[in-house]
Motif scaffolding. Structure first.
Motif, PDB file in Angstrom:
ATOM      1  N   VAL A 169       0.861  -1.037   0.178  1.00 21.30           N
ATOM      2  CA  VAL A 169       0.121   0.131   0.042  1.00 21.30           C
ATOM      3  C   VAL A 169       0.877   1.341  -0.162  1.00 21.30           C
ATOM      4  CG1 VAL A 169      -1.739   1.306   1.134  1.00 21.30           C
ATOM      5  CG2 VAL A 169      -1.714  -1.202   1.080  1.00 21.30           C
ATOM      6  N   ALA A 170       0.775   1.915  -1.001  1.00 20.61           N
ATOM      7  CA  ALA A 170       1.422   3.201  -0.981  1.00 20.61           C
ATOM      8  C   ALA A 170       1.096   4.430  -0.534  1.00 20.61           C
ATOM      9  CB  ALA A 170       1.736   3.472  -2.758  1.00 20.61           C
ATOM     10  N   TYR A 171       1.819   4.799   0.457  1.00 21.44           N
ATOM     11  CA  TYR A 171       1.590   6.106   0.888  1.00 21.44           C
ATOM     12  C   TYR A 171       2.337   7.216   0.296  1.00 21.44           C
ATOM     13  CZ  TYR A 171       5.469   6.218   4.306  1.00 21.44           C
ATOM     14  OH  TYR A 171       6.715   6.115   5.003  1.00 21.44           O
ATOM     15  N   SER A 172       2.066   8.480   0.332  1.00 22.87           N
ATOM     16  CA  SER A 172       2.731   9.556  -0.295  1.00 22.87           C
ATOM     17  C   SER A 172       3.116   9.239  -1.928  1.00 22.87           C
ATOM     18  CB  SER A 172       4.273  10.139   0.395  1.00 22.87           C
ATOM     19  OG  SER A 172       4.047  10.526   1.401  1.00 22.87           O
ATOM     20  N   PRO A 173       1.975   8.445  -2.488  1.00 22.85           N
ATOM     21  CA  PRO A 173       1.981   8.076  -3.861  1.00 22.85           C
ATOM     22  C   PRO A 173       2.134   9.109  -4.983  1.00 22.85           C
ATOM     23  CG  PRO A 173      -0.174   8.116  -3.199  1.00 22.85           C
ATOM     24  CD  PRO A 173       0.675   8.746  -1.996  1.00 22.85           C
ATOM     25  N   LEU A 174       2.111  10.344  -4.747  1.00 21.63           N
ATOM     26  CA  LEU A 174       2.359  11.380  -5.703  1.00 21.63           C
ATOM     27  C   LEU A 174       3.561  12.332  -5.150  1.00 21.63           C
ATOM     28  CD1 LEU A 174      -1.453  12.724  -5.627  1.00 21.63           C
ATOM     29  CD2 LEU A 174      -0.160  11.027  -6.975  1.00 21.63           C
ATOM     30  N   ALA A 175       4.414  11.602  -4.146  1.00 19.69           N
ATOM     31  CA  ALA A 175       5.851  12.091  -3.953  1.00 19.69           C
ATOM     32  C   ALA A 175       5.527  13.744  -3.545  1.00 19.69           C
ATOM     33  CB  ALA A 175       6.930  11.868  -5.110  1.00 19.69           C
ATOM     34  N   GLN A 176       4.408  13.933  -2.904  1.00 20.00           N
ATOM     35  CA  GLN A 176       4.379  15.216  -2.214  1.00 20.00           C
ATOM     36  C   GLN A 176       4.268  16.250  -3.396  1.00 20.00           C
ATOM     37  OE1 GLN A 176       6.584  15.995   1.150  1.00 20.00           O
ATOM     38  NE2 GLN A 176       5.600  14.335   2.350  1.00 20.00           N
TER      39      GLN A 176
END
Length: 268
Positions: free
Chosen positions: A178-185
């Motif tokens: 499960v990817a958190y920060s998937p937009l690289a902030q």
């Protein structure tokens, strides 16, 4: 896959306006989300729980995940059960679909913490056990201790941090990455192959980054968002199909950037 999990969820971390998570959750459920992710340390579980309760969407239709055991909370492994029960109380639920061990640092000791999670699982407080920010070594240790399978591992992941080793472990052992920060902030908006694909599909770079993640086996993502437009834009990534060439171009990005990189993180 061991469990069913909607592949796009709403991340609720924020360092301000915790009460605003109430509106964000209600909006996301109205848009179509059925996966909501929070944590004890976010200090917004009460608002997240109220947002779900006040939505016309039935609770049973929402995959609700939270996290506890952080480098600061609970203060002792003896309090892990209290921490789990506190999450449920603040969320206003009898159980959660998934409860993660947030970080394997600070108060974390594998045997007492994971044994307590196992007991909470056996008692029906948590339907599935997850971990977050673990190294491969932590994952192997956890598998040796737990009777229940690891259902998900949440960690930072995006085109600038593809995490091949952790994704490979998820495939081998059949659990969700499960990817958190998937937009690289927001940094994915400056990645050339992402921008090129966005222009080709009349989509946002954020949709492209999420679609790239969803093209990977065993991968889900929990981007955080607040306003309806941003929430809906992320959710639309489910319907964006990138070409093999576009996926390969993003795979070939060599730049690396980690957004969440505390000195005390287990990889440092």
């Amino acid at each position: 896959m061991a469990i069913e999990m909607p592949r796009i969820g709403l991340g609720t971390y924020t360092d301000d306006d915790q009460e605003g998570r109430y509106d964000a959750v209600k909006t996301a459920l109205d848009v179509g989300y059925r996966h909501v992710d929070t944590a004890q340390v976010y200090e917004n579980e009460e608002y997240v729980g109220r947002g779900i309760a006040d939505s016309p969407v039935e609770r049973d239709d929402v995959f609700l995940a939270t996290k506890t055991v952080h480098n600061t909370v609970p203060e002792s492994t003896d309090l892990v059960r209290d921490a789990i029960e506190g999450c449920l109380e603040r969320l206003g639920v009898d159980s959660v679909d998934l409860c993660y061990v947030h970080w394997p640092v600070g108060v974390y000791e594998a045997e007492p913490v994971l044994t307590t999670y196992q007991e909470a699982y056996d008692d029906g407080l948590i339907d599935n056990i997850g971990v977050s920010n673990f190294t491969p070594e932590h994952l192997e240790e956890a598998r040796e201790i737990l009777d229940a399978p690891i259902a998900a591992h949440q960690f930072e992941m995006h085109p600038l941090l593809p995490q091949e080793e952790l994704r490979a472990d998820a495939r081998e052992h059949d659990y969700w990455a499960v990817a958190y920060s998937p937009l690289a902030q927001g940094a994915v908006a400056d990645v050339d192959p992402v921008v090129d694909a966005a222009e080709a599909h009349d989509a946002s770079p954020y949709q492209v980054a999420l679609a790239w993640l969803l093209s990977k086996e065993n991968v889900a993502a929990v981007p955080r968002a607040t306003g309806r437009d941003h929430i809906a834009d992320n959710f639309a990534a489910r319907d964006l199909e990138l070409s093999d060439d576009e996926l390969a171009a993003i795979d070939a990005v060599e730049e690396r950037e980690r957004c969440i990189d505390f000195d005390w993180a287990p990889w440092n």
